[in-house]
Design an enzyme around this catalytic site. Structure first.
Site, PDB file in Angstrom:
ATOM      1  CE1 TYR A  31      71.423 -10.849  19.862  1.00 51.41           C
ATOM      2  CE2 TYR A  31      72.876 -10.384  21.717  1.00 51.41           C
ATOM      3  CZ  TYR A  31      72.177 -11.288  20.939  1.00 51.41           C
ATOM      4  OH  TYR A  31      72.221 -12.635  21.250  1.00 51.41           O
ATOM      5  N   GLY A  55      74.179 -24.130  15.333  1.00 51.94           N
ATOM      6  CA  GLY A  55      74.391 -23.458  16.614  1.00 51.94           C
ATOM      7  C   GLY A  55      73.523 -24.003  17.745  1.00 51.94           C
ATOM      8  CB  ILE A  56      71.967 -22.199  20.612  1.00 49.52           C
ATOM      9  CG1 ILE A  56      73.275 -21.648  21.206  1.00 49.52           C
ATOM     10  CG2 ILE A  56      70.962 -22.513  21.726  1.00 49.52           C
ATOM     11  CD1 ILE A  56      73.143 -20.258  21.830  1.00 49.52           C
ATOM     12  N   GLY A  57      70.335 -23.704  18.275  1.00 53.74           N
ATOM     13  CA  GLY A  57      69.076 -24.308  17.833  1.00 53.74           C
ATOM     14  C   GLY A  57      69.265 -25.765  17.417  1.00 53.74           C
ATOM     15  CB  ALA A 116      66.515 -26.025  14.655  1.00 50.75           C
TER      16      ALA A 116
HETATM   17  P1  NAD Z   1      73.510 -18.631  14.897  1.00 47.90           P
HETATM   18  O1  NAD Z   1      73.756 -17.395  14.133  1.00 47.90           O
HETATM   19  O2  NAD Z   1      74.280 -19.854  14.562  1.00 47.90           O
HETATM   20  O3  NAD Z   1      71.966 -19.023  14.897  1.00 47.90           O
HETATM   21  C1  NAD Z   1      70.932 -18.117  14.686  1.00 47.90           C
HETATM   22  C2  NAD Z   1      69.814 -18.840  13.967  1.00 47.90           C
HETATM   23  O4  NAD Z   1      68.737 -17.925  13.754  1.00 47.90           O
HETATM   24  C3  NAD Z   1      70.254 -19.375  12.601  1.00 47.90           C
HETATM   25  O5  NAD Z   1      69.798 -20.689  12.439  1.00 47.90           O
HETATM   26  C4  NAD Z   1      69.548 -18.436  11.629  1.00 47.90           C
HETATM   27  O6  NAD Z   1      69.212 -19.027  10.409  1.00 47.90           O
HETATM   28  C5  NAD Z   1      68.291 -18.068  12.422  1.00 47.90           C
HETATM   29  N1  NAD Z   1      67.711 -16.842  11.894  1.00 47.90           N
HETATM   30  C6  NAD Z   1      68.302 -15.633  11.797  1.00 47.90           C
HETATM   31  N2  NAD Z   1      67.454 -14.767  11.194  1.00 47.90           N
HETATM   32  C7  NAD Z   1      66.333 -15.442  10.901  1.00 47.90           C
HETATM   33  C8  NAD Z   1      65.117 -15.102  10.245  1.00 47.90           C
HETATM   34  N3  NAD Z   1      64.881 -13.875   9.744  1.00 47.90           N
HETATM   35  N4  NAD Z   1      64.178 -16.045  10.106  1.00 47.90           N
HETATM   36  C9  NAD Z   1      64.382 -17.280  10.572  1.00 47.90           C
HETATM   37  N5  NAD Z   1      65.517 -17.676  11.204  1.00 47.90           N
HETATM   38  C10 NAD Z   1      66.478 -16.763  11.344  1.00 47.90           C
HETATM   39  O7  NAD Z   1      73.804 -18.236  16.406  1.00 47.90           O
HETATM   40  P2  NAD Z   1      73.436 -18.914  17.805  1.00 47.90           P
HETATM   41  O8  NAD Z   1      74.487 -18.455  18.721  1.00 47.90           O
HETATM   42  O9  NAD Z   1      73.178 -20.354  17.678  1.00 47.90           O
HETATM   43  O10 NAD Z   1      72.105 -18.115  18.171  1.00 47.90           O
HETATM   44  C11 NAD Z   1      70.936 -18.723  18.677  1.00 47.90           C
HETATM   45  C12 NAD Z   1      70.282 -17.775  19.656  1.00 47.90           C
HETATM   46  O11 NAD Z   1      71.122 -17.631  20.792  1.00 47.90           O
HETATM   47  C13 NAD Z   1      70.040 -16.376  19.128  1.00 47.90           C
HETATM   48  O12 NAD Z   1      68.775 -15.903  19.549  1.00 47.90           O
HETATM   49  C14 NAD Z   1      71.143 -15.565  19.787  1.00 47.90           C
HETATM   50  O13 NAD Z   1      70.790 -14.221  19.913  1.00 47.90           O
HETATM   51  C15 NAD Z   1      71.238 -16.270  21.118  1.00 47.90           C
HETATM   52  N6  NAD Z   1      72.495 -16.048  21.835  1.00 47.90           N
HETATM   53  C16 NAD Z   1      73.686 -16.462  21.329  1.00 47.90           C
HETATM   54  C17 NAD Z   1      74.837 -16.239  22.050  1.00 47.90           C
HETATM   55  C18 NAD Z   1      76.208 -16.656  21.563  1.00 47.90           C
HETATM   56  O14 NAD Z   1      77.201 -16.290  22.177  1.00 47.90           O
HETATM   57  N7  NAD Z   1      76.310 -17.410  20.492  1.00 47.90           N
HETATM   58  C19 NAD Z   1      74.796 -15.583  23.281  1.00 47.90           C
HETATM   59  C20 NAD Z   1      73.555 -15.180  23.774  1.00 47.90           C
HETATM   60  C21 NAD Z   1      72.420 -15.431  23.041  1.00 47.90           C
END
Ligand code: NAD
Length: 237
Positions: free
Chosen positions: A145, A11-13, A8
């Protein structure tokens, strides 16, 4: 009401943490390494930061124990943290493949496993997993993935069947292409092409995904479980 949102700090979190806070939840802002950015989200939401590498299940155990010690309950779990890997299937190292599955599938499942007893005891709770359109359709050069996110979808459906009678709902959001750090590896040209492939002609925002997460977390979705809610702008129909 307590919500734990993994990944969190950005990004999305981060968007989900802010949206859930607006709904009145006390939000546990989980992060891996970026405690400074996570603290900024916690300051904005009135929540607290918890750090854990989700690849290390002992750290997940410690985090959940700490939340329970402090708050005594977890009403909503958003399993958002995840990593992606790009490259030809045969070029991805076994080490990288195992790490991806450990974080995206193992971390998601283990966090749910540790949080679930408290939800079952309360006879209520909502788990929202973050999958991906690639888990629904498959993507070339993102085979690991795609497989991991397909596993998250399967996990969601199966766990929903197991916990429904106990009052715990389990759902997924399945984002399409969203404007976050995860997509920074793609150049502008690729992002433009992905936007053009999307029915709405643009990529999505983290806030748009957070809106669906908040809906699935809330009682507004009280008769929805085991479902995959696509937030993809018509990228995949
Ligand atoms: P992001 O890379 O900004 O966020 C990913 C988050 O996961 C980061 O806060 C990171 O610190 C955390 N993370 C990664 N590895 C970790 C670990 N080992 N332990 C704890 N935390 C960890 O990208 P996002 O786009 O905000 O991704 C959030 C979710 O949305 C992910 O599951 C991603 O697969 C999914 N998603 C994203 C998209 C996109 O287009 N951005 C599309 C489909 C799904």
């Amino acid at each position: 009401m307590i919500a734990l949102v993994t990944g969190a700090s950005r990004g999305i979190g981060a968007a989900a943490a802010k949206r859930l806070a607006a709904d009145g939840y006390t939000v546990i802002v989980h992060c891996n390494r970026n405690t400074k950015q996570a603290q900024a989200v916690a300051d904005e939401t009135g929540g607290i930061v918890m750090q854990a590498d989700l690849a290390d299940f002992a750290q997940i155990d410690k985090m959940v124990d700490a939340v329970i010690r402090q708050f005594g309950r977890i009403d909503v779990l958003v399993n958002n943290a995840g990593i992606a890997l790009t490259g030809l299937f045969q070029d991805i190292s076994d080490e990288d493949a195992v790490r991806l599955f450990t974080v995206d599938v193992g971390g998601t499942m283990h966090t749910a496993k540790r949080v679930l007893p408290y939800m079952l005891r309360a006879h209520q709770g909502s788990i929202v997993n973050v999958a991906s359109v690639w888990g629904e359709t498959g993507a070339a050069c993102e085979v690991h993935y795609s497989a991991a996110k397909a596993a998250v979808i399967g996990f969601t459906k199966a766990l929903a069947k197991e916990t429904g009678l106990s009052g715990v709902r389990v759902n997924c959001v399945s984002p399409g292409v969203i404007d976050t750090d995860m997509n920074r590896m793609h150049g502008e040209e690729t992002m433009q092409a992905l936007a053009e492939e999307t029915a709405l002609g643009r990529i999505g925002t983290p806030e748009e995904v957070a809106e669906a997460i908040a809906f699935l977390a809330s009682e507004k979705s009280g008769f929805i479980t085991g479902q995959i809610i696509p937030v993809n702008g018509g990228f995949h129909i």
